[in-house]
Design a protein around this motif. Structure first.
Motif, PDB file in Angstrom:
ATOM      1  N   LEU A   1      46.272 -32.505  15.279  1.00  0.00           N
ATOM      2  CA  LEU A   1      45.015 -33.096  14.826  1.00  0.00           C
ATOM      3  C   LEU A   1      44.317 -32.044  13.976  1.00  0.00           C
ATOM      4  O   LEU A   1      43.909 -31.003  14.489  1.00  0.00           O
ATOM      5  N   LEU A   2      44.187 -32.298  12.687  1.00  0.00           N
ATOM      6  CA  LEU A   2      43.732 -31.301  11.733  1.00  0.00           C
ATOM      7  C   LEU A   2      42.326 -31.628  11.251  1.00  0.00           C
ATOM      8  O   LEU A   2      42.085 -32.685  10.660  1.00  0.00           O
ATOM      9  N   ARG A   3      41.408 -30.704  11.490  1.00  0.00           N
ATOM     10  CA  ARG A   3      40.041 -30.890  11.024  1.00  0.00           C
ATOM     11  C   ARG A   3      39.712 -29.731  10.095  1.00  0.00           C
ATOM     12  O   ARG A   3      39.263 -28.670  10.504  1.00  0.00           O
ATOM     13  N   GLY A   4      39.967 -29.943   8.805  1.00  0.00           N
ATOM     14  CA  GLY A   4      39.655 -28.948   7.807  1.00  0.00           C
ATOM     15  C   GLY A   4      38.194 -29.014   7.420  1.00  0.00           C
ATOM     16  O   GLY A   4      37.402 -29.777   7.992  1.00  0.00           O
ATOM     17  N   SER A   5      37.817 -28.221   6.427  1.00  0.00           N
ATOM     18  CA  SER A   5      36.422 -28.175   6.012  1.00  0.00           C
ATOM     19  C   SER A   5      36.102 -29.290   5.027  1.00  0.00           C
ATOM     20  O   SER A   5      36.987 -29.816   4.350  1.00  0.00           O
ATOM     21  N   ARG A   6      34.819 -29.600   4.942  1.00  0.00           N
ATOM     22  CA  ARG A   6      34.360 -30.577   3.968  1.00  0.00           C
ATOM     23  C   ARG A   6      34.732 -30.138   2.544  1.00  0.00           C
ATOM     24  O   ARG A   6      35.091 -30.966   1.695  1.00  0.00           O
ATOM     25  N   SER A   7      34.658 -28.830   2.289  1.00  0.00           N
ATOM     26  CA  SER A   7      34.918 -28.330   0.937  1.00  0.00           C
ATOM     27  C   SER A   7      36.349 -28.573   0.476  1.00  0.00           C
ATOM     28  O   SER A   7      36.621 -28.606  -0.721  1.00  0.00           O
ATOM     29  N   ALA A   8      37.288 -28.747   1.416  1.00  0.00           N
ATOM     30  CA  ALA A   8      38.699 -28.950   1.059  1.00  0.00           C
ATOM     31  C   ALA A   8      39.185 -30.357   1.399  1.00  0.00           C
ATOM     32  O   ALA A   8      40.392 -30.596   1.443  1.00  0.00           O
TER      33      ALA A   8
END
Length: 414
Positions: A142-149
Motif C-alpha cells: 500500500l503506497l502513499r506517496g506525497s501530493r507533490s509526486a
C-alpha cells in the motif's frame, strides 16, 4: 475505495501472493521492468506536471532533484526491478533447524509480513522500488506517496498493476493511496489488523509523526545527519576525495554527508583545501569560529546547524581536538544513519568503529555507499536507523518475518 477497503483488498492479495513461486514473482518483476521502459514517455510526461507544479509552489531545487524523472531515471527504476528478479527469494529460507531430543523436527523459516504500508515523500522512484521489493518478498504494498509526486506515482502504479495482472498475480498486490488529503495517512496509520507493518521514508517530521501516531507496527527509516571525520592520521588526498564525494555526488539524499569534523592537528593543511573545493562546487559551509578563520565565505554555524539534515548544497564543519571529541559530537548530533572516518591509523579506526553507534560505520570511503544497491541487496525499501528487526539498508530478507514449523509423529507432551 477507502484506505480500509484498499487494505482489505491488499490482505486478500497477500494471501494469494504468499503461495507464489519464485518463478512467478520474477516473471512479474521482469514484465514490470519492461513495461516501465515501454511507457517512459507517459511517465515522464506525468512527472513534468508534478515538477511544474512544484516549481510554481516554490519548492527548493534540491527537492525538485528528488522529484524529477527523465528517461535515464526510469531506466534505472526498471534495472532495479531486474536486479531484484535476479536475487534469491528469501521466502521459505530456513533460518535455523534441528531435530530435538524428543524427535520433533523444528524449522524456523522466512515468511512474508503480509501487507506493507509505505508513506514516503518526493522521490517517485521509491514507488517502483517499494512495489518491487514487496512483491519479491511476497508482500502486498500500500503506497502513499506525497501530493507533490501524485501524477508521477499514479502513472507508475498504473503501469505496474497492469504488468502484475498480466503476469498472473493479484492486481491488488500493488495499490496507490490517495495523496490529495492527509486523511489517507491517518487511516493507514490506524489500519492495525489489516496492515502488518508501516514504513515511513522521508523527512524528520514525517517519520516522527508516523512513529508517534501509528497503531500499526512501524519500522523507522532514517533521517541522515551523516558525518565525515578527518582524523589526525588521515591521508589528505583520500580525505578530500571522500568529503567531496560524500557531500556533492548527490546532496539531496539521506546518505549524503551533512557534517564534516576535522582534527585540529591537520586543520591547517586540510581545511584550506576542502573549503576551496566545496566553494568551487557551490556548497555553503556553516562553520564554527575556528573554521571561519580559514575563509571569509564561511557562514557562522548555529546550534541547529549541527543536527540538521540539509538535503542541499550546505554542510556544517567543525574543528575537533581529538577522536574522542569527534565521537562525542556524533553521539550528540548524529541520527544513527552513516558515520565515516578517514584515517591511516588502525587504532583510530578501531576505536571509531567500536565507539560510534550507527546503522553503517564507514572507514576510508564515502558515506554515499550506504545504499541497498551498493551493498548488493537490489532495490532497497529504506534505510532503517532503529535497532529492532532491521537496521541499515533494508533488502529482501528484512521484508520478511519468520515462523516455526514443528513436525512430529504422534508426539504428545508429558
Amino acid at each position: 475505495m477507502s484506505v480500509l477497503e484498499q487494505a482489505a483488498a491488499a490482505r486478500i492479495a497477500a494471501i494469494d501472493l504468499a503461495g507464489a513461486t519464485r518463478a512467478e514473482k520474477d516473471a512479474a518483476l521482469l514484465l514490470m521492468a519492461d513495461r516501465l521502459v515501454e511507457r517512459t514517455d507517459d511517465i515522464v510526461a506525468a512527472n513534468t506536471v508534478d515538477v511544474t507544479n512544484a516549481r510554481e509552489s516554490g519548492i527548493s531545487e534540491a527537492m525538485i532533484d528528488r522529484l524529477a524523472l527523465n528517461p535515464a531515471r526510469v531506466a534505472a527504476m526498471a534495472d532495479g526491478l531486474r536486479q531484484l528478479a535476479a536475487l534469491p527469494d528469501p521466502v521459505g529460507d530456513v533460518v535455523r533447524g534441528a531435530t530435538l531430543a524428543n524427535g520433533l523436527e523444528l524449522r524456523q523459516v522466512r515468511v512474508p509480513f503480509g501487507v506493507v504500508g509505505m508513506i514516503y515523500e518526493g522521490r517517485p522512484n521509491v514507488t517502483a522500488d517499494a512495489a518491487g521489493i514487496c512483491l519479491k518478498s511476497g508482500n502486498a504494498a500500500l503506497l502513499r506517496g506525497s501530493r507533490s509526486a501524485y501524477s508521477s506515482n499514479a502513472a507508475i502504479v498504473s503501469v505496474l498493476r497492469k504488468a502484475v495482472a498480466d503476469a498472473g498475480l493479484p492486481t491488488n498486490t500493488i495499490q496507490l493511496l490517495d495523496a490529495t488529503t492527509r486523511d489517507s495517512v491517518k487511516e493507514l496509520m490506524r489500519a492495525r489488523g489489516l496492515v502488518d507493518v508501516l514504513i515511513p521514508r522521508g523527512g524528520a517530521d514525517l517519520i516522527k509523526t508516523v512513529v508517534e501516531q501509528s497503531t500499526v507496527p512501524v519500522i523507522e527509516t532514517g533521517v541522515g545527519n551523516c558525518h565525515v571525520y578527518v582524523d589526525a592520521d588521515a591521508d589528505l588526498e583520500k580525505a578530500l576525495a571522500i568529503t567531496i564525494n560524500s557531500k556533492t555526488q548527490r546532496n539531496s539524499v539521506c546518505n549524503a554527508a551533512e557534517s564534516l569534523l576535522v582534527h585540529a592537528e591537520i586543520a591547517d593543511s586540510f581545511l584550506p583545501l576542502v573549503l576551496e573545493e566545496l566553494g568551487a562546487r557551490g556548497v555553503t559551509v556553516h562553520g564554527d569560529p575556528r573554521v571561519a578563520g580559514y575563509s571569509d565565505d564561511v557562514v557562522p554555524a548555529t546550534e541547529e546547524d549541527w543536527g540538521r539534515e540539509y538535503l542541499s548544497a550546505d554542510i556544517a564543519v567543525a574543528v575537533v581536538d581529538s577522536l574522542e571529541d569527534a565521537m562525542d559530537h556524533i553521539r550528540q548530533f548524529g541520527t544513527g544513519h552513516t558515520e565515516a572516518i578517514v584515517s591511516e591509523s588502525l587504532g583510530a579506526t578501531r576505536r571509531f568503529v567500536a565507539g560510534v553507534d550507527a546503522a553503517a560505520v564507514v572507514v576510508n570511503a564515502s558515506t554515499r555507499f550506504t545504499d541497498g544497491g551498493e551493498f548488493g541487496f537490489g532495490a532497497e525499501i529504506g534505510i532503517s536507523t532503529q535497532k529492532l528487526h532491521a537496521r541499515g539498508p533494508m533488502g529482501l530478507p528484512e521484508l520478511t518475518s519468520t515462523k516455526y514449523i514443528v513436525t512430529g509423529n504422534g508426539h504428545t507432551r508429558g
